[in-house]
Write an enzyme that holds these catalytic residues in place. Structure first.
Site, short mmCIF file in Angstrom:
data_model
loop_
_atom_site.label_atom_id
_atom_site.label_comp_id
_atom_site.label_asym_id
_atom_site.label_seq_id
_atom_site.Cartn_x
_atom_site.Cartn_y
_atom_site.Cartn_z
N ARG A 1 -0.28 -8.73 13.52
CA ARG A 1 -0.88 -7.75 12.61
C ARG A 1 -1.73 -8.44 11.55
O ARG A 1 -2.80 -7.95 11.17
CB ARG A 1 0.22 -6.91 11.93
CG ARG A 1 0.84 -5.92 12.89
CD ARG A 1 2.22 -5.49 12.46
NE ARG A 1 2.23 -4.71 11.24
CZ ARG A 1 3.35 -4.41 10.57
NH1 ARG A 1 4.52 -4.82 11.00
NH2 ARG A 1 3.27 -3.69 9.48
N ARG B 1 11.90 -5.46 5.45
CA ARG B 1 11.85 -4.01 5.68
C ARG B 1 12.37 -3.69 7.09
O ARG B 1 13.00 -2.67 7.31
CB ARG B 1 10.41 -3.49 5.51
CG ARG B 1 10.33 -1.98 5.69
CD ARG B 1 8.97 -1.42 5.32
NE ARG B 1 7.93 -1.89 6.22
CZ ARG B 1 6.64 -1.60 6.08
NH1 ARG B 1 6.24 -0.85 5.07
NH2 ARG B 1 5.76 -2.07 6.94
N ARG C 1 -9.74 0.66 8.47
CA ARG C 1 -9.27 -0.68 8.85
C ARG C 1 -10.31 -1.45 9.65
O ARG C 1 -10.04 -2.58 10.04
CB ARG C 1 -7.99 -0.55 9.68
CG ARG C 1 -6.71 -0.87 8.90
CD ARG C 1 -5.55 -0.65 9.84
NE ARG C 1 -4.35 -1.33 9.49
CZ ARG C 1 -3.32 -0.79 8.82
NH1 ARG C 1 -3.40 0.42 8.35
NH2 ARG C 1 -2.23 -1.49 8.62
N LYS D 1 0.84 -1.22 0.00
CA LYS D 1 0.00 0.00 0.00
C LYS D 1 0.86 1.26 0.00
O LYS D 1 0.67 2.15 -0.82
CB LYS D 1 -0.94 0.02 1.22
CG LYS D 1 -1.86 -1.19 1.32
CD LYS D 1 -2.82 -1.08 2.49
CE LYS D 1 -2.15 -1.03 3.85
NZ LYS D 1 -1.58 -2.32 4.31
N ARG E 1 11.42 0.33 12.18
CA ARG E 1 10.05 0.20 12.72
C ARG E 1 9.99 -0.99 13.67
O ARG E 1 10.26 -2.12 13.27
CB ARG E 1 9.05 0.01 11.57
CG ARG E 1 8.61 1.32 10.98
CD ARG E 1 7.67 1.12 9.82
NE ARG E 1 6.46 0.38 10.14
CZ ARG E 1 5.42 0.29 9.33
NH1 ARG E 1 5.44 0.91 8.17
NH2 ARG E 1 4.36 -0.42 9.68
P1 B4P Z 1 3.81 -1.82 2.29
O1 B4P Z 1 2.73 -2.79 2.10
O2 B4P Z 1 3.88 -0.68 1.36
O3 B4P Z 1 3.63 -1.53 3.82
P2 B4P Z 1 2.64 -0.50 4.53
O4 B4P Z 1 1.81 0.28 3.62
O5 B4P Z 1 3.55 0.27 5.37
O6 B4P Z 1 1.63 -1.40 5.35
P3 B4P Z 1 1.51 -1.62 6.91
O7 B4P Z 1 0.17 -2.24 7.10
O8 B4P Z 1 2.70 -2.37 7.38
O9 B4P Z 1 1.65 -0.24 7.67
P4 B4P Z 1 0.71 0.89 8.22
O10 B4P Z 1 1.64 2.01 8.32
O11 B4P Z 1 -0.53 1.09 7.45
O12 B4P Z 1 5.29 -2.43 2.16
C1 B4P Z 1 5.83 -3.47 2.89
C2 B4P Z 1 7.18 -3.90 2.32
O13 B4P Z 1 6.98 -4.63 1.13
C3 B4P Z 1 8.15 -2.77 1.96
O14 B4P Z 1 9.41 -3.08 2.43
C4 B4P Z 1 8.14 -2.72 0.44
O15 B4P Z 1 9.37 -2.30 -0.10
C5 B4P Z 1 7.85 -4.16 0.09
N1 B4P Z 1 7.16 -4.30 -1.19
C6 B4P Z 1 6.14 -3.53 -1.64
N2 B4P Z 1 5.74 -3.95 -2.86
C7 B4P Z 1 6.50 -5.04 -3.18
C8 B4P Z 1 6.55 -5.92 -4.32
N3 B4P Z 1 5.74 -5.80 -5.36
N4 B4P Z 1 7.45 -6.95 -4.30
C9 B4P Z 1 8.31 -7.09 -3.24
N5 B4P Z 1 8.31 -6.27 -2.14
C10 B4P Z 1 7.41 -5.26 -2.11
O16 B4P Z 1 0.25 0.39 9.70
C11 B4P Z 1 1.12 0.22 10.78
C12 B4P Z 1 0.35 0.10 12.10
O17 B4P Z 1 -0.32 1.35 12.40
C13 B4P Z 1 -0.79 -0.93 12.14
O18 B4P Z 1 -0.33 -2.22 12.48
C14 B4P Z 1 -1.72 -0.34 13.26
O19 B4P Z 1 -1.24 -0.63 14.55
C15 B4P Z 1 -1.59 1.16 13.05
N6 B4P Z 1 -2.67 1.71 12.17
C16 B4P Z 1 -2.47 2.29 10.95
N7 B4P Z 1 -3.66 2.67 10.42
C17 B4P Z 1 -4.62 2.32 11.32
C18 B4P Z 1 -6.05 2.41 11.33
N8 B4P Z 1 -6.73 2.95 10.30
N9 B4P Z 1 -6.73 1.94 12.41
C19 B4P Z 1 -6.08 1.41 13.45
N10 B4P Z 1 -4.72 1.26 13.51
C20 B4P Z 1 -3.99 1.71 12.45
#
Ligand code: B4P
Length: 191
Positions: free
Chosen positions: A146, A128, A89, A14, A134
């Site tokens: 998660r 990552r 979410r 994402k 993180r």
């Molecule tokens: P991404 O998938 O881009 O990770 P993200 O968006 O950061 O998702 P995440 O769910 O972890 O984090 P968020 O900040 O929303 O990438 C992951 C990895 O994959 C990277 O290293 C990338 O380089 C790699 N990658 C991407 N595409 C690839 C491909 N095609 N091939 C290979 N590798 C690839 O949430 C973090 C925390 O915040 C949650 O656990 C929760 O506690 C809280 N939170 C956030 N929003 C919330 C909400 N709305 N409600 C409640 N809690 C919330």
């Protein structure tokens, strides 16, 4: 105004795809994860509360994130559209978002759901974690927690938007370029 939800489990790409989509379509990026991490870095009361949940792999309470998104919408009155990344979410967050957008006389145009296998998610997040600093990325137990939260609470978001025929599923494995192209095809069909 065209608003997009980029949906998928943790690590599905994402954040990665959001960067490209906002630059191509001129959208305002709203990532609740990024906002929460910036609150933690500034050691605000909200950040300190959120950190307790995030470090355990749990979702932050709905009222906290809904309040954050409500302020972000108010602070950005003149944009082409929003890209919601990591929000909503839960079903309660989805309902709240619909109400907030209604007040702005707009709605969600499409929910793009990235599909990635659990093993690939764990691999990406651990990878990552080697460089991101993180605390929720470098522990396999927290990563699994998660993913459990996602199945328990977040997959209901796709069911909610399916009732309105707004969900499109996109394979999230393959190169970043290939996935970006698939996302753009779906957006261009609907814009
Ligand atoms: P991404 O998938 O881009 O990770 P993200 O968006 O950061 O998702 P995440 O769910 O972890 O984090 P968020 O900040 O929303 O990438 C992951 C990895 O994959 C990277 O290293 C990338 O380089 C790699 N990658 C991407 N595409 C690839 C491909 N095609 N091939 C290979 N590798 C690839 O949430 C973090 C925390 O915040 C949650 O656990 C929760 O506690 C809280 N939170 C956030 N929003 C919330 C909400 N709305 N409600 C409640 N809690 C919330």
């Amino acid at each position: 105004m065209f608003n997009i939800i980029l949906f998928g489990p943790p690590g599905s790409g994402k954040g990665t795809q959001s960067e490209r989509l906002i630059s191509k379509y001129g959208l305002k990026h709203l990532s609740t994860g990024d906002i929460l991490r910036s609150e933690i870095a500034s050691q605000t009361p909200l950040g300190l509360e959120a950190k307790n949940f995030m470090d355990k792999g749990q979702l932050v309470p709905d009222e906290v994130v809904i309040g954050m998104i409500s302020s972000a919408l108010e602070n950005n009155p003149d944009v082409n559209g929003f890209l919601f990344d990591g929000f909503p979410r839960t079903e309660a967050q989805s309902e709240a978002l619909d109400e907030l957008l209604k007040l702005k006389r707009t709605e969600i145009g499409v929910v793009l759901a990235l599909m990635v296998s659990e093993e690939e998610l764990v691999k990406r997040l651990l990878n990552r974690g080697l460089t991101s600093g993180r605390s929720d990325d470098n522990n396999v137990e927290v990563i699994r927690a998660r993913i459990v939260e996602y199945h328990k609470k977040t997959s209901a978001v796709a069911d909610y938007y399916r009732k309105f025929n707004k969900v499109v599923t996109i394979p999230g494995e393959g190169s970043v370029d290939e996935i970006f192209e698939s996302l753009c095809i779906e957006i261009d069909k609907r814009k």
